[in-house]
Design a protein around this motif. Structure first.
Motif, PDB file in Angstrom:
ATOM      1  N   MET A  48     -11.110  33.541 -34.742  1.00  0.00           N
ATOM      2  CA  MET A  48     -10.983  32.504 -33.702  1.00  0.00           C
ATOM      3  C   MET A  48     -11.403  31.138 -34.235  1.00  0.00           C
ATOM      4  O   MET A  48     -10.792  30.118 -33.908  1.00  0.00           O
ATOM      5  CB  MET A  48     -11.817  32.882 -32.474  1.00  0.00           C
ATOM      6  N   CYS A 107     -12.123  36.723 -25.796  1.00  0.00           N
ATOM      7  CA  CYS A 107     -11.052  35.919 -26.396  1.00  0.00           C
ATOM      8  C   CYS A 107     -10.938  34.534 -25.753  1.00  0.00           C
ATOM      9  O   CYS A 107     -10.671  33.535 -26.432  1.00  0.00           O
ATOM     10  CB  CYS A 107      -9.708  36.639 -26.266  1.00  0.00           C
ATOM     11  N   THR A 157     -12.979  31.304 -27.974  1.00  0.00           N
ATOM     12  CA  THR A 157     -11.919  30.420 -28.480  1.00  0.00           C
ATOM     13  C   THR A 157     -12.090  28.983 -27.992  1.00  0.00           C
ATOM     14  O   THR A 157     -12.036  28.043 -28.805  1.00  0.00           O
ATOM     15  CB  THR A 157     -10.528  30.954 -28.101  1.00  0.00           C
ATOM     16  N   THR A 201      -5.729  36.565 -30.956  1.00  0.00           N
ATOM     17  CA  THR A 201      -6.992  37.311 -31.055  1.00  0.00           C
ATOM     18  C   THR A 201      -6.938  38.557 -30.171  1.00  0.00           C
ATOM     19  O   THR A 201      -7.417  39.631 -30.554  1.00  0.00           O
ATOM     20  CB  THR A 201      -8.183  36.429 -30.633  1.00  0.00           C
TER      21      THR A 201
END
Length: 478
Positions: free
Chosen positions: A448, A340, A344, A403
Motif C-alpha cells: 500500500m 485496505c 491506504t 490490495t
C-alpha cells in the motif's frame, strides 16, 4: 483544514448549531469516531454550505433524516460543546412511514438505523482489539504462559467481554435510537444471556414458552436479533403509553413491556434476526467458495463507489465481522476491507503531503496521514484531500482495490476487531501466533505504501485551490 484549538470549540459549536437551524431544529444528536450525527426537525432549514465553511469542519454527509458533520479527532470535545447548547435535542421529527419511502430512501434509512445503533459500540470493539494485541505481546515478547498465568486469563476475559455482552450494549444504543426505555432494553438482552438459558441453548432443540415453540439458541454476540427486538419494543412502548391509564403507567407499563417482549423476542425477532444473520454470512461464504479472493475486492469496490453516498454503509456490515469472530475466531472480510481502505488513505495523504508545496495542504496531509495510519480514521484524507483534489481519489481507489485482491488471494485474516491501523497490526498474528498471516499483513502494508506513492506521482494532482497559501519548497519532491 485549519486546526481548531480547545478554546475555539464553543464558538465552533455555536456556529454549527446556527447552521443546523438553531437548537429548536435539532431533534437528536450523537457522534461516532469523527462525525457529529444530527437528526434535524426540518432538513430544509440546514445551511449545508455554511457548515462546510466553518473552521474545523472537514466536510458533511447529508441523507434522508440525518446530517453528519465531519470534524475528525476533536469530535468528543465538540459533541460536549454542542450538547451544552442544545441538550440532546428536543424537537420532534415528522418521519415519513417506511413503506412510503422510495427504494433508495429505504436502503439509506436502514443503513442509518444500523449506524445509529452500532457507532456508539465501536470504541468498545476497538478496546477489545487492543487488549488482544496486549495478549499477543505478552505471549510473544514477555513469554507469558497463557495456560497458567492468571493475569493472562483475566485479561483474556476482559478482551472477550464486549463480544459476549454485545447484545446488552446494542440494546442500550438501540433503545436510545428508537426512543424506548434503555434499562428495560438491557434487561431484555441480559435475559437472553442468563446462565440457565445459555446452558439450555447449548443442548439445542426446542422448548415452549406460554405454549409457544421456542428455539433454544445462543444470543452471545447477537446484533441484528437485538436491534429487531428493541425496534418492536419501541413500537409496543408507544402503544402501551396510549392504552394504560397514567395513574398505573409507572408500574404496569414496565411489567407489560418486559413480559410481552420476552415472548416476542424468543418466538419471533430472535429467531428471525438469527436467520437474517445466517443468510448474510451464508451469502458471504458462497462468494468465497466460488471465488475465495473476490469477497474483499467486491466490498471495497462497492464502498468506494456506491457506498460513498450511503452514510453508515460500513457500520451496517459490522455484524458480519462480529459473527465471524464469534464462530471461527477470525474475520477475513470486514476488518480486511477496513484495513485496505484506512491504511491506504494514510499513505495517499503522506504522498500528497510530500509532493505539494502548499503549506495548508501539507499540514492537512501530514495530520491526515497520522490519523489514518495510527488512529484508523480515514475521513481527514477522504474529505480534506481526495474529494477536494479529486485525482488522489483515483490513486486511492487503484491502491485499495489491488490490495484487496491480494488480501483475498492470501486469505488474510484478522483475529480480533480493529485491525485497520498500524497500532493494531499484531491482530494479524493472533493468539496462536500465525506468523504466515502476520507476514502477509506486513507485506500488504508495504505494498500500500509503494502503490500509494507510485499512483499519486503518476496521476498527479492540481493543488491550485491552495494558491493563497505560501509555498514551502523544503517539503516538496519536485
Amino acid at each position: 483544514m485549519a486546526k481548531v484549538s480547545k478554546a475555539e470549540l464553543p464558538l465552533m459549536a455555536e456556529q454549527i448549531v446556527q447552521c443546523l437551524g438553531g437548537k429548536d431544529n435539532i431533534a437528536r444528536i450523537n457522534h461516532c469516531a469523527t462525525r457529529l450525527r444530527v437528526n434535524p426537525v426540518d432538513s430544509s432549514k440546514v445551511d449545508k454550505d455554511g457548515l462546510k465553511k466553518i473552521k474545523g469542519v472537514i466536510g458533511i454527509d447529508a441523507s434522508t433524516g440525518e446530517i453528519q458533520v465531519i470534524v475528525g479527532a476533536i469530535i468528543e470535545d465538540l459533541y460536549l460543546a454542542v450538547e451544552k447548547i442544545t441538550g440532546n435535542g428536543g424537537g420532534k421529527v415528522a418521519d415519513v412511514p417506511f413503506y412510503k419511502k422510495k427504494p433508495q430512501e429505504m436502503f439509506s434509512s436502514f443503513l442509518l438505523l444500523m449506524a445509529g445503533c452500532l457507532s456508539p459500540v465501536i470504541p468498545a470493539l476497538i478496546a477489545s482489539g487492543l487488549l488482544s494485541t496486549v495478549l499477543t505481546i505478552m505471549t510473544l515478547v514477555l513469554k507469558v504462559d497463557a495456560a497458567t498465568s492468571p493475569t493472562y486469563a483475566i485479561l483474556y476475559n476482559l478482551s472477550q467481554t464486549v463480544f459476549y455482552f454485545l447484545p446488552v450494549l446494542v440494546a442500550y444504543t438501540s433503545a436510545k435510537k428508537f426512543g424506548t426505555e434503555p434499562v428495560l432494553a438491557m434487561v431484555l438482552a441480559c435475559f437472553l444471556l442468563y446462565p440457565d438459558w445459555v446452558s439450555a441453548a447449548a443442548e439445542g432443540g426446542y422448548t415452549s414458552y406460554f405454549g409457544l415453540p421456542v428455539l433454544r439458541t445462543t444470543y452471545n454476540g447477537a446484533v441484528i436479533q437485538i436491534i429487531l427486538s428493541i425496534f418492536v419494543m419501541a413500537q409496543l412502548d408507544k402503544l402501551l403509553k396510549k392504552i394504560i391509564p397514567e395513574a398505573a403507567r409507572h408500574f404496569v407499563k414496565p411489567f407489560a413491556l418486559l413480559l410481552i417482549m420476552s415472548v416476542v423476542t424468543l418466538t419471533v425477532t430472535g429467531p428471525l434476526g438469527g436467520l437474517l444473520t445466517n443468510y448474510i454470512y451464508a451469502g458471504v461464504s458462497a462468494i468465497r467458495e466460488v471465488a475465495p479472493w473476490a469477497g474483499v475486492p467486491a466490498i471495497v469496490l462497492l464502498s468506494t463507489t456506491i457506498g460513498l453516498v450511503a452514510p453508515g454503509f460500513h457500520l451496517a456490515l459490522i455484524p458480519i465481522a462480529t459473527a465471524s469472530l464469534a464462530s471461527v475466531g477470525y474475520d477475513d472480510l470486514i476488518n480486511i476491507w477496513f484495513f485496505c481502505c484506512t491504511i491506504t488513505p494514510g499513505f495517499i495523504a503522506l504522498a500528497v503531503g510530500l509532493r505539494t508545496r502548499k503549506g495548508t495542504l501539507r499540514q492537512t496531509a501530514f495530520a491526515a496521514c497520522l490519523s489514518a495510519l495510527l488512529g484508523g480514521i480515514s475521513e481527514p484524507t477522504t474529505y480534506g484531500i481526495t474529494y477536494k483534489l479529486v485525482k488522489p481519489y483515483y490513486a486511492y481507489l487503484i491502491t485499495a482495490l489491488s490490495t484487496a485482491v491480494l488480501a483475498g488471494l492470501l486469505h488474510l485474516k484478522c483475529y480480533a476487531f480493529g485491525g485497520y491501523s498500524l497500532t493494531n497490526i499484531l491482530l494479524y498474528l493472533g493468539p496462536d501466533l500465525d506468523y504466515t498471516n502476520f507476514r502477509n499483513a506486513l507485506l500488504l502494508v508495504g505494498y500500500m505504501a509503494v502503490m500509494s506513492f507510485v499512483t499519486v506521482n503518476l496521476i498527479g494532482f492540481d493543488d491550485s485551490s491552495f494558491d493563497n497559501e505560501e509555498k514551502d519548497p523544503a517539503f516538496a519532491l519536485n
